[in-house]
Scaffold this active site. Sequence first.
Site: not given
Length: 382
Positions: A74-75, A179, A199, A201, A327
Amino acid sequence: MIYVDNNSTTRLADEVAQAMSEAYAAGYLNPSSQHQLGQKARRRLDDARENILNFLGGETTRFQGDRLVFTSGGTEANNLALFGLGKITGGQVIISAIEHPSISEAADQLRARGTIVRVLPVNTDGVAQLDQLSDWLAEPTRLVSVMLANNETGVLQPVTEISHICRQHGVPLHVDAVQGIGKIPVNFRSLQASAMTISPHKFHGPRGIGALVLDDHVKLNPAMFGGSQQLAMRPGTESVELTIGFETALKLAIGAISEAGIRMQFLRDRLEDTLLKDLGSDVMAINGRNALRLPHTSNIAFPGIDRQALVMALDMAGVACSTGSACASGSSEPSPTLIAMGLSEEVISGSIRLSLSRDTTEEEIDEVAKRISNCIKHLRRS
């Protein structure tokens, strides 16, 4: 240990691990190779890409329509969107005050390079306020980026309204949906965004892979160079195995979303209500409770209690939770999200995040409430 830090990451689902194990055993090779073995990998990769797009409500065929660019997570996808999207050069960028660090810190880099970055404020419940958005969009704007739901409070953002305003001004909108996917129904076409980050995960899929969904008309400038993979928008050899894990996890999450969403909200409310009954509203407060929230996220303040001391005490008591964004998990800095909400320093310094998954049980929630209550009482006596 009871795990209630699922906004950080989720455990890999057994079905996903099995699908990836079978993919590794199949011996897929480089999908960019022209020989038969490479093309076998390419077909499986393309099938997974198309399935993921369909699961997300994208409109696509093998050669046209919405696109899915695989990233390392995602980052990277958020950075790729912030630096690479937009039809004009030099226009301002607009974000909200509660974005994930992969957006807010990327925006800081843009600002350092001379780009004007404007920040939408939020109210005390953590909902972005749009009073100034139309006026700001009257000026040349390259991109608006607003998350679907906050990673710390779970508060849903008015993305549909933002999308409508952006379309009126012809400005692309990027939505960080990391999210929200797998917790609430999300349809890319219904959002009418230009791009969306995902994302796996966060919904029991593998780490090390993410994606940026792109509307069929949007242009993306690459941040990396040196290969023609993914139409040169994100070069590098794709992992067929991680992609299959992504596909499997998303299929499972969407298939379970109705039942799991209701169940997670019931458990989250049970946890909050139990703590309020035991400790009282003078000892604790639920941040963002008056807004629409994701069903599995609770951000609870215990004014007068140091958040890091509480997380450490809970860890010793067998409860794994966090103070906010993963993070920034090693940081002692207060939450930018809670600061933006205008909460008091005492509330901010005493807030922790609890996030459930579809695997969380009622017995675990009752035990978590008991252990939190005991830790709070002990810390208050200390």
